[in-house]
Design an enzyme around this catalytic site. Structure first.
Site, PDB file in Angstrom:
ATOM      1  CG  LEU A 156       5.281 -37.710   1.299  1.00 55.38           C
ATOM      2  CD1 LEU A 156       6.476 -36.547   0.821  1.00 55.38           C
ATOM      3  CD2 LEU A 156       4.117 -37.397   0.612  1.00 55.38           C
TER       4      LEU A 156
ATOM      5  CD  GLU B 278       7.833 -42.626   3.322  1.00 54.75           C
ATOM      6  OE1 GLU B 278       8.366 -41.729   3.026  1.00 54.75           O
ATOM      7  OE2 GLU B 278       6.672 -42.711   3.146  1.00 54.75           O
TER       8      GLU B 278
ATOM      9  CE1 TYR C 105       1.402 -33.839   6.541  1.00 59.64           C
ATOM     10  CE2 TYR C 105       2.993 -32.321   7.261  1.00 59.64           C
ATOM     11  CZ  TYR C 105       2.700 -33.909   6.914  1.00 59.64           C
ATOM     12  OH  TYR C 105       3.647 -34.819   6.958  1.00 59.64           O
TER      13      TYR C 105
ATOM     14  CE  LYS D  35       5.243 -33.325   4.128  1.00 62.25           C
ATOM     15  NZ  LYS D  35       6.124 -34.699   4.620  1.00 62.25           N
TER      16      LYS D  35
END
Ligand SMILES: *Cc1c(COP(=O)(O)O)cnc(C)c1O
Length: 283
Positions: A202, A178, A30, A146
């Site tokens: 990511l 992250e 996505y 993702k």
């Protein structure tokens, strides 16, 4: 109106096939894209990443980049998004529908779904800053994709919330990776540090924007691993992402970061990011 597998439908008219692999396995990918004043922000970056995510999970997209761009623009038009509107655009592609087996069925046709939601920018939090909790990064080893399979992200965000914080800062064996759905930076002695873009994070479009803006304005940016201890000694901490933009983190594990106020570097980066939005949206 949603775009689902070639048709325009309302949310309550949508039915999901029980053996859509997105539904059974989170087998899909996505993107969340920002709309500022009716304009799509950084579409090329999101499109390129969607195509990369598909390739990395061996999902062959049956749409060209141009067809995907047309779908995105039609989503705005069908939902009457105008130059008055800030919004987010969500696009997902699941691997498709097939009898439930783990390995990838041959001749399966991917299912695309997209919608738009009007959404204000988080201006109050950007001014005030948010709180975060250090949480173990329990996600898998392909965080660079993702993917729809977000249970790890769901849980770490909830653990932070249960601890009374607004977001989680994740670590693997003491190395900061992250946040649950945003990238993380720290500032020490006016220099920026963020985890390198490998399989453990990511690589955010906003992360890349901020690195480029920082460098072209004279900041040194270190894309290298750093520890939780280093983070706790930092002058400033902030996260970046499509919906959070450049978000100051003013407290970690209940302890103030630096002065406990928004620092000068994050403020400067917010200004540079704002200029970048204006430049992009006005052309
Ligand atoms: C989407 C996402 C980000 C931020 O990426 P942007 O392209 O800046 O929105 C960071 N980390 C994770 C885990 C994400 O899913």
């Amino acid at each position: 109106m949603l775009y689902v597998d070639g048709k325009w439908v309302e949310a309550d008219e949508l039915s999901v096939h029980p053996e859509d692999r997105g539904y059974n396995f989170g087998d899909g990918i996505y993107e969340v894209v920002r709309i500022y004043k009716g304009n799509i922000y950084q579409w090329e970056g999101h499109l390129t990443r969607l195509i990369r995510s598909a390739r990395e999970i061996q999902l062959e997209l049956p749409w060209t980049a141009e067809e995907l761009s047309t779908i995105a623009h039609e989503l705005l038009a069908k939902n009457n998004i105008t130059s008055d509107d800030d919004a987010t655009l969500y696009i997902q592609v699941t691997r498709g529908i097939a009898p439930r087996v783990h390995d990838i069925p041959s001749n399966i046709r991917p299912v695309i779904m997209g919608f738009v939601r009007r959404k204000e920018r988080p201006l109050a939090d950007m001014k005030k800053g948010i709180t975060a909790q250090i949480i173990e990064d329990i996600r898998w080893l392909r965080c660079d994709i993702k993917t729809l399979n977000l249970l790890g992200a769901v849980l770490v965000k909830q653990y932070a919330k249960d601890a009374g914080a607004q977001d989680s800062i994740l670590h693997r064996n003491g190395i900061v990776t992250e946040c649950s759905a945003a990238n993380l930076f720290v500032v020490k002695d006016n220099e920026l540090y963020t985890h390198p873009a490998n399989h453990l994070i990511l690589n955010g479009i906003t992360r890349l924007d901020v690195i480029a803006l920082a460098k072209s304005n004279g900041f040194t940016v270190h894309e290298e691993p750093f520890t939780v201890d280093f983070l706790k000694q930092a002058d400033e901490v902030f996260s970046t992402g499509t919906t959070v933009e450049v978000m100051p983190i003013i407290s970690v594990d209940g302890q103030a970061v630096g002065t406990g106020q928004i620092g000068p570097v994050v403020k400067k980066l917010q200004e540079l990011f704002e200029e970048n939005i204006i430049k992009t949206v006005l052309v």
